[in-house]
Design an enzyme around this catalytic site. Structure first.
Site, short mmCIF file in Angstrom:
data_model
loop_
_atom_site.label_atom_id
_atom_site.label_comp_id
_atom_site.label_asym_id
_atom_site.label_seq_id
_atom_site.Cartn_x
_atom_site.Cartn_y
_atom_site.Cartn_z
N HIS A 52 21.19 -40.47 10.01
CA HIS A 52 22.27 -40.50 9.01
C HIS A 52 22.25 -41.86 8.34
CE1 HIS A 52 24.10 -42.38 12.49
NE2 HIS A 52 25.18 -42.69 11.83
N HIS A 74 24.47 -44.29 7.80
CA HIS A 74 25.28 -45.47 8.12
C HIS A 74 24.37 -46.70 8.24
CE1 HIS A 74 29.05 -43.17 9.68
NE2 HIS A 74 29.20 -43.54 8.42
N ASP A 90 24.08 -49.23 10.09
CA ASP A 90 23.47 -49.66 11.36
C ASP A 90 22.28 -48.78 11.76
OD1 ASP A 90 25.65 -47.77 11.72
OD2 ASP A 90 25.43 -48.02 13.88
N HIS A 91 21.99 -47.77 10.96
CA HIS A 91 20.84 -46.90 11.24
C HIS A 91 19.74 -47.01 10.18
CE1 HIS A 91 22.84 -44.54 14.54
NE2 HIS A 91 23.87 -45.17 13.99
N HIS A 115 29.56 -35.41 12.40
CA HIS A 115 29.90 -36.82 12.27
C HIS A 115 30.72 -36.95 10.98
CE1 HIS A 115 29.45 -40.91 13.50
NE2 HIS A 115 28.71 -41.30 12.50
N ASP A 145 24.43 -39.90 15.49
CA ASP A 145 25.84 -40.04 15.85
C ASP A 145 26.53 -38.69 15.69
OD1 ASP A 145 25.03 -42.64 15.90
OD2 ASP A 145 26.60 -43.40 14.57
N HIS A 205 23.47 -46.01 21.96
CA HIS A 205 24.51 -46.21 20.95
C HIS A 205 25.84 -46.51 21.64
CE1 HIS A 205 27.01 -45.36 17.36
NE2 HIS A 205 25.92 -45.61 16.67
#
Ligand SMILES: [Zn+2]
Ligand SMILES: [Zn+2]
Lengths: 314, 314
Positions: free
Chosen positions: B63, B65, B67-68, B142, B213, B271
């Site tokens: 996804h 976000h 942080d990914h 999510h 996530d 995570h």
């Protein structure tokens, strides 16, 4: 004031040097931090630095190469999670805004503080004045637009000469403040005390020049004129001068010549190619010191105090 | 096959856990590596991993976000500097292409190898088949579109039963190869040897589910059905189940329930929120083990061998 080097490598991260980011910790009653460049992993480097993202309220970007900007989106996002993150101003070359807006929108970051991007180009030249500091910039010579920044601190007011005032018969009292702020004072006995006679001359503020990737150039010399510290890239040793020229970078010796021509007090070399091992880095530093002795080679997490030199220009 | 965890934290990097990236090292005659997510600093983590960016030829993004994905632009650029970097395929949610193209153009990266981005959405579902591996995906639950990936390895051909062939009077020779590849053989004396009688049944290939996530959900169970390993987020402990629900994440206990429902063999939790200290992480692991005993908690640079279980489904 203190310079804190978060990343000191060129182009690629290595186990010894992360990509570029330099923090300037302000003083004079503030704990604010300004960041110069923000390569990938800068927020990680900051985890073991003596300040966090919330302290950073200005970021200056020298140029848009990835090793100088790819840490920005993460830094912006993480700052939202930190208590005390106030407004953030980012200044950098044309194209920075689109990059940041796209990254923030894609990453779904909720930026919980006001932030603004000011884009600079050769056509638009301005100066940032903020508190006791003034930042000016000039374009350097790199493959793409790359800028250098000059941070000038406001002069320190001179000390009140209480000894002379008392000798002149004026006891401590409210008039002292008036004289200190530069106003002449007429005493009851008709004498006029000229303020300038009772206040030391102001001490100059500090000057720091932080330059982006560049060939050695006159603009760099101008930015670093009489600077207390000049931070200059030194991607290559003198033996690799041909590579430096080809890739629009500088050798350590070239950086030292700029520092000398500028009449700077101290040179900090950074942005060192990962091709050099320990011996190579010693050579790089020696190259520079031969031309400008007061040179140091930055490493990740190096802190350099920017000392006040009391009678520097008296 | 081996799973190598480059980053195992949630949302923000900490000194103990970088943001998410998981490498899958393929086997069966190849040293190729597939990356699942690429948070900021992944290329730095890779500097001390047993493989470099050049080995990575596929990247799957769960996804968008930050942080990914915020390590992707740097990874793409650095890969250009590595000898042996071949074509790169990137698969991820809608929006990934614009993000990457903008970053690469802004950063002035010269990507010296072919690269392509395939965007997935709920409307477009397809399967990636590459060599001995097949990757399918499903949307999870999510705040934004988040996907889980299931990697299935082609079955291993059964062993040729030379003992039985020799007992049947067929000496080693070119016919062995024919029988091994599944063809029946008629001998000069008129007898027909049925290949299936002389070749062990194929051994199933390995199955690995790597999920983005998510809240616990049926789609996760489906993706992890009979998997050798399921990698599931475990952002929170059971005590913080309300936070997990509110932020569209899972507790370790919820991850364990998914692994159990799927009939998976082993669960790797990753995570993990940086709110937990060592004791908190022990609690988190204990929460899961109570429900699914064969659970481990990932840490940065953890390597997990994906073992072949010879008679698993016989
Ligand atoms: Zn650079
Ligand atoms: Zn996440």
């Amino acid at each position: 004031m203190e310079l804190y080097f978060l990343g000191t490598g060129a182009g690629l991260p290595s186990t010894r040097r992360n990509v570029t980011s330099i923090a300037l910790r302000l003083s004079r009653g503030t704990s604010r931090v300004w960041l110069f460049d923000c390569g990938e992993g800068t927020q990680q480097q900051m985890l073991t630095a003596p300040f966090g993202p919330a302290k950073v309220d200005r970021i200056f970007i020298t140029h848009l190469h990835g090793d100088h900007i790819f840490g920005l989106p993460g830094m912006l996002g993480s700052r939202s999670f930190q208590a005390g993150s106030g407004p953030l101003s980012i200044l950098g070359p044309l194209g920075l805004r689109t990059f940041l807006k796209t990254a923030v929108e894609t990453g779904g970051s909720h930026i919980l503080y006001p932030w603004e991007v000011t884009e600079i180009s050769d056509a638009v030249r301005d100066v940032v004045i903020d508190g006791d500091y003034r930042v000016s910039y000039r374009r350097l010579r790199h493959g793409i637009p790359s800028y250098g920044y000059r941070v000038e601190e406001r002069p320190f007011p001179g000390a009140l000469r209480k000894d002379l005032l008392e000798a002149a018969g004026l006891p401590p009292g409210p008039l002292y403040k008036k004289i200190k702020s530069g106003h002449d004072v007429t005493l009851p006995d008709g004498r006029t005390l000229v303020a300038a006679d009772y206040v030391d001359p102001p001490e100059p503020g500090r000057i720091i020049a932080i330059l982006g990737d560049t060939r050695p150039c006159d603009e760099a010399v101008e930015l670093a004129r009489d600077a207390d510290i000049i931070v200059h890239e030194a991607t290559y040793t003198a033996a690799d001068a041909d590579l430096a020229a080809r890739h629009h970078h500088s050798t350590a010796a070239e950086a030292a010549a700029v520092a000398r021509a500028a009449g700077a007090r101290k040179l900090v070399l950074t942005h060192v190619s990962s091709r050099y091992d320990h011996d190579g880095e010693e050579q790089l530093l020696a190259d520079a010191k031969r031309i400008f002795p007061n040179t140091i080679l930055a490493h990740d997490h190096l802190s350099v105090l920017v000392e006040r030199v009391m009678s520097k220009r008296c």
